[in-house]
Write an enzyme that holds these catalytic residues in place. Structure first.
Site, PDB file in Angstrom:
ATOM      1  CD  GLU A  57      -3.262  -6.747   3.541  1.00 47.77           C
ATOM      2  OE1 GLU A  57      -2.826  -7.620   2.767  1.00 47.77           O
ATOM      3  OE2 GLU A  57      -2.827  -5.592   3.569  1.00 47.77           O
TER       4      GLU A  57
ATOM      5  CD  GLU B  39      -2.896  -1.160   2.349  1.00 48.52           C
ATOM      6  OE1 GLU B  39      -2.435  -1.383   3.492  1.00 48.52           O
ATOM      7  OE2 GLU B  39      -4.092  -0.934   2.130  1.00 48.52           O
TER       8      GLU B  39
HETATM    9  C1  1HE Z   1       6.488  -8.896  11.993  1.00 53.05           C
HETATM   10  C2  1HE Z   1       5.826  -8.671  10.752  1.00 53.05           C
HETATM   11  C3  1HE Z   1       4.594  -7.969  10.800  1.00 53.05           C
HETATM   12  C4  1HE Z   1       7.650  -9.747  10.358  1.00 53.05           C
HETATM   13  N1  1HE Z   1       4.120  -7.571  12.007  1.00 53.05           N
HETATM   14  N2  1HE Z   1       5.964  -8.477  13.147  1.00 53.05           N
HETATM   15  N3  1HE Z   1       1.969  -8.571   6.966  1.00 53.05           N
HETATM   16  C5  1HE Z   1       2.157  -9.901   6.874  1.00 53.05           C
HETATM   17  O1  1HE Z   1       1.279 -10.709   7.084  1.00 53.05           O
HETATM   18  C6  1HE Z   1       3.571 -10.336   6.548  1.00 53.05           C
HETATM   19  C7  1HE Z   1       4.166 -11.038   7.742  1.00 53.05           C
HETATM   20  N4  1HE Z   1       5.596 -11.249   7.582  1.00 53.05           N
HETATM   21  C8  1HE Z   1       6.113 -12.238   6.803  1.00 53.05           C
HETATM   22  O2  1HE Z   1       5.425 -12.940   6.071  1.00 53.05           O
HETATM   23  C9  1HE Z   1       7.605 -12.424   6.880  1.00 53.05           C
HETATM   24  O3  1HE Z   1       8.042 -11.909   8.112  1.00 53.05           O
HETATM   25  C10 1HE Z   1       8.410 -11.748   5.735  1.00 53.05           C
HETATM   26  C11 1HE Z   1       8.140 -12.487   4.409  1.00 53.05           C
HETATM   27  C12 1HE Z   1       8.060 -10.282   5.579  1.00 53.05           C
HETATM   28  C13 1HE Z   1       9.922 -11.813   6.065  1.00 53.05           C
HETATM   29  O4  1HE Z   1      10.291 -13.161   6.367  1.00 53.05           O
HETATM   30  P1  1HE Z   1      11.649 -13.419   7.147  1.00 53.05           P
HETATM   31  O5  1HE Z   1      11.825 -14.934   7.226  1.00 53.05           O
HETATM   32  O6  1HE Z   1      12.751 -12.628   6.541  1.00 53.05           O
HETATM   33  O7  1HE Z   1      11.447 -12.804   8.621  1.00 53.05           O
HETATM   34  P2  1HE Z   1      10.626 -13.397   9.879  1.00 53.05           P
HETATM   35  O8  1HE Z   1      11.510 -14.386  10.609  1.00 53.05           O
HETATM   36  O9  1HE Z   1       9.301 -13.903   9.476  1.00 53.05           O
HETATM   37  O10 1HE Z   1      10.379 -12.111  10.760  1.00 53.05           O
HETATM   38  C14 1HE Z   1      11.414 -11.504  11.523  1.00 53.05           C
HETATM   39  C15 1HE Z   1      10.749 -10.810  12.698  1.00 53.05           C
HETATM   40  O11 1HE Z   1       9.885  -9.781  12.202  1.00 53.05           O
HETATM   41  C16 1HE Z   1       9.852 -11.745  13.503  1.00 53.05           C
HETATM   42  O12 1HE Z   1       9.872 -11.274  14.829  1.00 53.05           O
HETATM   43  P3  1HE Z   1      10.792 -11.961  15.965  1.00 53.05           P
HETATM   44  O13 1HE Z   1      10.510 -11.157  17.189  1.00 53.05           O
HETATM   45  O14 1HE Z   1      10.329 -13.405  16.022  1.00 53.05           O
HETATM   46  O15 1HE Z   1      12.216 -11.840  15.456  1.00 53.05           O
HETATM   47  C17 1HE Z   1       8.481 -11.501  12.917  1.00 53.05           C
HETATM   48  O16 1HE Z   1       7.437 -11.811  13.817  1.00 53.05           O
HETATM   49  C18 1HE Z   1       8.558  -9.997  12.689  1.00 53.05           C
HETATM   50  N5  1HE Z   1       7.600  -9.560  11.688  1.00 53.05           N
HETATM   51  N6  1HE Z   1       6.571  -9.199   9.762  1.00 53.05           N
HETATM   52  C19 1HE Z   1       4.793  -7.824  13.131  1.00 53.05           C
HETATM   53  N7  1HE Z   1       3.921  -7.682   9.691  1.00 53.05           N
HETATM   54  C20 1HE Z   1      -3.031  -0.638   6.947  1.00 53.05           C
HETATM   55  S1  1HE Z   1      -3.583  -2.172   6.946  1.00 53.05           S
HETATM   56  C21 1HE Z   1      -2.366  -3.198   6.303  1.00 53.05           C
HETATM   57  C22 1HE Z   1      -2.654  -4.600   6.639  1.00 53.05           C
HETATM   58  C23 1HE Z   1      -1.428  -5.456   6.493  1.00 53.05           C
HETATM   59  O17 1HE Z   1      -0.373  -5.009   6.158  1.00 53.05           O
HETATM   60  S2  1HE Z   1      -1.685  -7.119   6.838  1.00 53.05           S
HETATM   61  C24 1HE Z   1      -0.222  -7.870   6.312  1.00 53.05           C
HETATM   62  C25 1HE Z   1       0.773  -7.963   7.416  1.00 53.05           C
END
Ligand code: 1HE
Length: 262
Positions: free
Chosen positions: A134, A114
């Site tokens: 989402e 976005e």
């Molecule tokens: C997060 C987030 C997040 C990572 N919120 N903490 N977005 C999503 O659903 C995407 C979610 N994220 C992923 O699918 C993956 O993290 C990635 C593909 C982006 C990257 O993968 P990777 O293997 O490099 O990293 P990771 O091990 O998954 O994440 C590293 C850390 O970042 C981990 O935290 P940690 O404390 O365990 O180290 C994850 O939990 C954290 N992390 N993404 C919170 N999104 C205005 S409305 C918009 C609505 C949306 O955007 S919904 C989609 C949200």
């Protein structure tokens, strides 16, 4: 020299260009409330000398979208205001004073997509991938994605992404319309800065007309759009800078249009 807006968003001036970087790499630049507000403030408070902005992400990814950690706390009313806060911030990106180039790599997902869609030009490197998780998280886009993303790729592709969790890689993404430029891995920022340099050299009135007026004309009925076009064309051509640029061409002092490979 980094001139920090907040720890979460750094600002670096490179002549007429402001380089903003999402700086939360440990969380894949997931956007929490502080970061949304920092984005809004950065775009609303740009120095008068800034003529173009490049936005990029630190670490391995551009942006993992909304910080899902904060979402668990919100009720419906808070959710409404939260989404409107994103709208204000991303409107500040799209309808700010200057053109914005997004340099994309790694995850460009959810709210990250976005944000990218609010920029005027997107440059992706070969590592970029696009998704709207989402759908699988049981939520909906809330950062303007339902308005801006279909303008890039069409409603049918966005519907598919949200219903099936489909992920587009960098090449498919360029073909679909997410990014206007595709470059080798690691080169998105350089290309984005090169383009921003070019935009910064345009007449400000041209940049204004293209970034502010063109998307509004696209929303108008055709006869209104044609009238708006004529009004803006008349204003733009009357500016002294337009006269000077056209004069330079006629005197053989301005660059010609050449084939892309020429
Ligand atoms: C997060 C987030 C997040 C990572 N919120 N903490 N977005 C999503 O659903 C995407 C979610 N994220 C992923 O699918 C993956 O993290 C990635 C593909 C982006 C990257 O993968 P990777 O293997 O490099 O990293 P990771 O091990 O998954 O994440 C590293 C850390 O970042 C981990 O935290 P940690 O404390 O365990 O180290 C994850 O939990 C954290 N992390 N993404 C919170 N999104 C205005 S409305 C918009 C609505 C949306 O955007 S919904 C989609 C949200």
């Amino acid at each position: 020299m980094a001139d920090s807006v907040t720890d979460l968003l750094t600002l670096e001036r490179r002549g007429p260009i402001a380089l903003l970087r999402l700086n939360r790499p440990a969380k894949r630049n997931a956007v929490n409330d502080s970061l949304v507000l920092a984005l809004r403030d950065a775009f609303e408070q740009l120095d008068a000398e800034v003529r173009a902005v490049v936005i990029a992400g630190e670490g391995e990814h551009f942006c993992a979208g909304l910080d899902l950690g904060e979402l668990r706390e919100r009720d419906a009313e808070q959710g409404l205001y939260h989404s409107r806060m994103w709208h204000k911030a991303l409107d500040a990106v799209q309808f700010g004073r200057v053109p914005v180039v997004a340099a994309l790599h790694g995850a460009v997902v959810g709210g990250g997509l976005e944000l990218a869609a609010a920029a005027h030009i997107r440059v992706a490197d070969a590592t970029a991938f696009y998704a709207l998780p989402e759908g699988s998280r049981g939520i909906f886009v809330g950062g303007g994605g339902s308005v801006r993303v279909p303008k890039l790729i069409g409603v049918a592709r966005m519907t598919d992404m949200m219903l099936t969790g489909r992920v587009y890689d960098a090449e498919e993404g360029e073909r679909a319309g997410f990014a206007q430029y595709l470059v080798p891995a690691g080169h998105a920022l350089d290309k984005a800065l090169e383009l921003a340099e070019r935009l910064a050299g345009n007449a400000p009135m041209t940049n204004y007309a293209v970034t502010q007026v063109l998307p509004r004309i696209a929303e108008q009925p055709a006869d209104h759009g044609l009238l708006t076009e004529s009004l803006v064309a008349a204003i733009a051509q009357s500016a002294p800078e337009a006269k000077a640029r056209v004069g330079a061409f006629l005197a053989g002092r301005a660059e010609k249009v050449r084939r892309a490979d020429g």
